[in-house]
Design a protein around this motif. Structure first.
Motif, PDB file in Angstrom:
ATOM      1  N   THR A  78      -5.575   9.061  -0.496  1.00 48.01           N
ATOM      2  CA  THR A  78      -5.904   8.512  -1.973  1.00 48.01           C
ATOM      3  C   THR A  78      -4.204   7.150  -1.560  1.00 48.01           C
ATOM      4  O   THR A  78      -3.991   7.449  -0.455  1.00 48.01           O
ATOM      5  CB  THR A  78      -5.151   9.433  -3.028  1.00 48.01           C
ATOM      6  OG1 THR A  78      -4.361   8.909  -2.901  1.00 48.01           O
ATOM      7  CG2 THR A  78      -6.569  10.524  -3.362  1.00 48.01           C
ATOM      8  N   ARG A 114       0.732  -0.898   0.103  1.00 43.89           N
ATOM      9  CA  ARG A 114      -0.378   0.036   0.223  1.00 43.89           C
ATOM     10  C   ARG A 114       0.569   0.952  -0.099  1.00 43.89           C
ATOM     11  O   ARG A 114       1.887   1.116   1.330  1.00 43.89           O
ATOM     12  CB  ARG A 114      -0.788  -0.068   1.619  1.00 43.89           C
ATOM     13  CG  ARG A 114      -1.708   1.118   1.817  1.00 43.89           C
ATOM     14  CD  ARG A 114      -3.019   1.093   2.684  1.00 43.89           C
ATOM     15  NE  ARG A 114      -3.429   1.827   3.032  1.00 43.89           N
ATOM     16  CZ  ARG A 114      -4.651   1.857   2.210  1.00 43.89           C
ATOM     17  NH1 ARG A 114      -5.100   1.256   1.791  1.00 43.89           N
ATOM     18  NH2 ARG A 114      -5.801   2.605   2.910  1.00 43.89           N
ATOM     19  N   MET A 139       0.785   5.512  -0.016  1.00 44.74           N
ATOM     20  CA  MET A 139      -0.798   6.537  -0.281  1.00 44.74           C
ATOM     21  C   MET A 139       0.156   7.643   0.105  1.00 44.74           C
ATOM     22  O   MET A 139       1.113   8.250   0.077  1.00 44.74           O
ATOM     23  CB  MET A 139      -0.935   6.296   1.684  1.00 44.74           C
ATOM     24  CG  MET A 139      -1.849   5.298   2.851  1.00 44.74           C
ATOM     25  SD  MET A 139      -1.567   4.570   3.915  1.00 44.74           S
ATOM     26  CE  MET A 139       0.003   4.485   3.956  1.00 44.74           C
ATOM     27  N   GLU A 180      -6.381   5.249  -5.105  1.00 51.03           N
ATOM     28  CA  GLU A 180      -8.068   6.033  -5.342  1.00 51.03           C
ATOM     29  C   GLU A 180      -8.098   6.512  -4.154  1.00 51.03           C
ATOM     30  O   GLU A 180      -7.413   6.746  -3.030  1.00 51.03           O
ATOM     31  CB  GLU A 180      -8.675   4.353  -5.164  1.00 51.03           C
ATOM     32  CG  GLU A 180      -8.440   3.144  -6.156  1.00 51.03           C
ATOM     33  CD  GLU A 180      -9.313   2.025  -5.921  1.00 51.03           C
ATOM     34  OE1 GLU A 180     -10.605   1.552  -5.397  1.00 51.03           O
ATOM     35  OE2 GLU A 180      -9.089   1.209  -6.866  1.00 51.03           O
ATOM     36  N   ARG A 181      -9.417   7.299  -4.490  1.00 53.24           N
ATOM     37  CA  ARG A 181     -10.028   8.359  -3.233  1.00 53.24           C
ATOM     38  C   ARG A 181     -10.068   7.735  -2.258  1.00 53.24           C
ATOM     39  O   ARG A 181     -11.022   6.721  -2.052  1.00 53.24           O
ATOM     40  CB  ARG A 181     -10.804   9.392  -3.639  1.00 53.24           C
ATOM     41  CG  ARG A 181     -11.112  10.299  -2.310  1.00 53.24           C
ATOM     42  CD  ARG A 181     -12.184  11.262  -2.837  1.00 53.24           C
ATOM     43  NE  ARG A 181     -12.865  12.052  -2.081  1.00 53.24           N
ATOM     44  CZ  ARG A 181     -12.768  13.572  -2.064  1.00 53.24           C
ATOM     45  NH1 ARG A 181     -12.976  13.625  -3.013  1.00 53.24           N
ATOM     46  NH2 ARG A 181     -13.095  13.629  -0.767  1.00 53.24           N
ATOM     47  N   GLU A 182     -10.148   7.527  -1.472  1.00 52.64           N
ATOM     48  CA  GLU A 182     -10.351   7.220   0.032  1.00 52.64           C
ATOM     49  C   GLU A 182     -10.398   8.005   1.615  1.00 52.64           C
ATOM     50  O   GLU A 182     -11.669   7.412   2.235  1.00 52.64           O
ATOM     51  CB  GLU A 182      -9.701   5.674   0.995  1.00 52.64           C
ATOM     52  CG  GLU A 182      -8.208   4.936  -0.575  1.00 52.64           C
ATOM     53  CD  GLU A 182      -7.514   4.032   0.952  1.00 52.64           C
ATOM     54  OE1 GLU A 182      -7.822   3.069   0.716  1.00 52.64           O
ATOM     55  OE2 GLU A 182      -6.699   4.263   1.473  1.00 52.64           O
TER      56      GLU A 182
END
Length: 195
Positions: A183, A140, A142, A162-164
């Motif tokens: 993201t 991951r 970020m 991806e927007r989180e």
């Protein structure tokens, strides 16, 4: 989980238009020059920097700390150089690297004003993300950006982030607490590091 490595990794990657490599203690002049040349341009997007950010002497101490973090595997600070390796075009940092059950880090980056709008950061980050995933086994990555920084948001989207979420007053940027869009990019083909 938090093992200590004894040597600074030697990483030098190339793209069609750049050389990407980890910083080392001999980069103080180059980094000072990059930040001095781009001081006004980068100001709205970065924390308040003291004068030492634009002088080699300020970078000597900073590079000592960065070298230690790179030895430990807790951060990887890359410079983006022209093909002749004379000028720093930008920087890309993978920080707060955690392994164990997380295998994640944060990405930060900047590109000098002269190099904007040419797709260089996309080119660099494609290569660097691949390195962090395959060699450093990051599951991951970020990256966060201010909502009004449309170019950064579009870049991250093109890279597959991806927007989180959305964080109010997340970071102190240019002397003001700024909201950020959160993201992340996860690597679906992740496999555990070999022992």
């Amino acid at each position: 989980m938090f093992g200590y490595k004894s040597a600074v990794p030697k990483v030098r990657l190339t793209t069609d238009r750049m050389v990407l490599r980890l910083v080392h203690d001999r980069d103080a002049h180059r980094l000072a020059e990059y930040y001095a040349e781009n001081r006004a341009f980068l100001k709205p997007w970065e924390p308040v920097r003291d004068e030492s950010h634009c002088y080699p002497s300020g970078w000597q101490a900073r590079l000592g700390l960065i070298t230690e973090m790179q030895k430990q595997g807790s951060a990887y600070y890359f410079i983006l150089l022209d093909p002749d390796e004379n000028r720093v075009m930008g920087v890309a940092n993978f920080s707060n690297v955690l392994r164990g059950s997380f295998h994640a880090c944060f990405l930060g980056y900047s590109l000098g004003q002269e190099w904007q709008g040419k797709g260089l950061m996309h080119e660099a980050l494609q290569t660097l993300i691949r390195y962090m995933q395959r060699q450093q086994k990051m599951h991951r990555i970020m990256a966060n950006y201010m909502p009004h920084n449309k170019r950064s948001g579009q870049l991250l989207e093109r890279l597959g982030f991806e927007r989180e979420g959305y964080a109010k007053d997340y970071l102190l940027i240019d002397g003001k607490w700024q909201d950020h869009v959160l993201t992340a990019l996860t690597w679906q083909e992740w496999t555990p590091p070999s022992r």
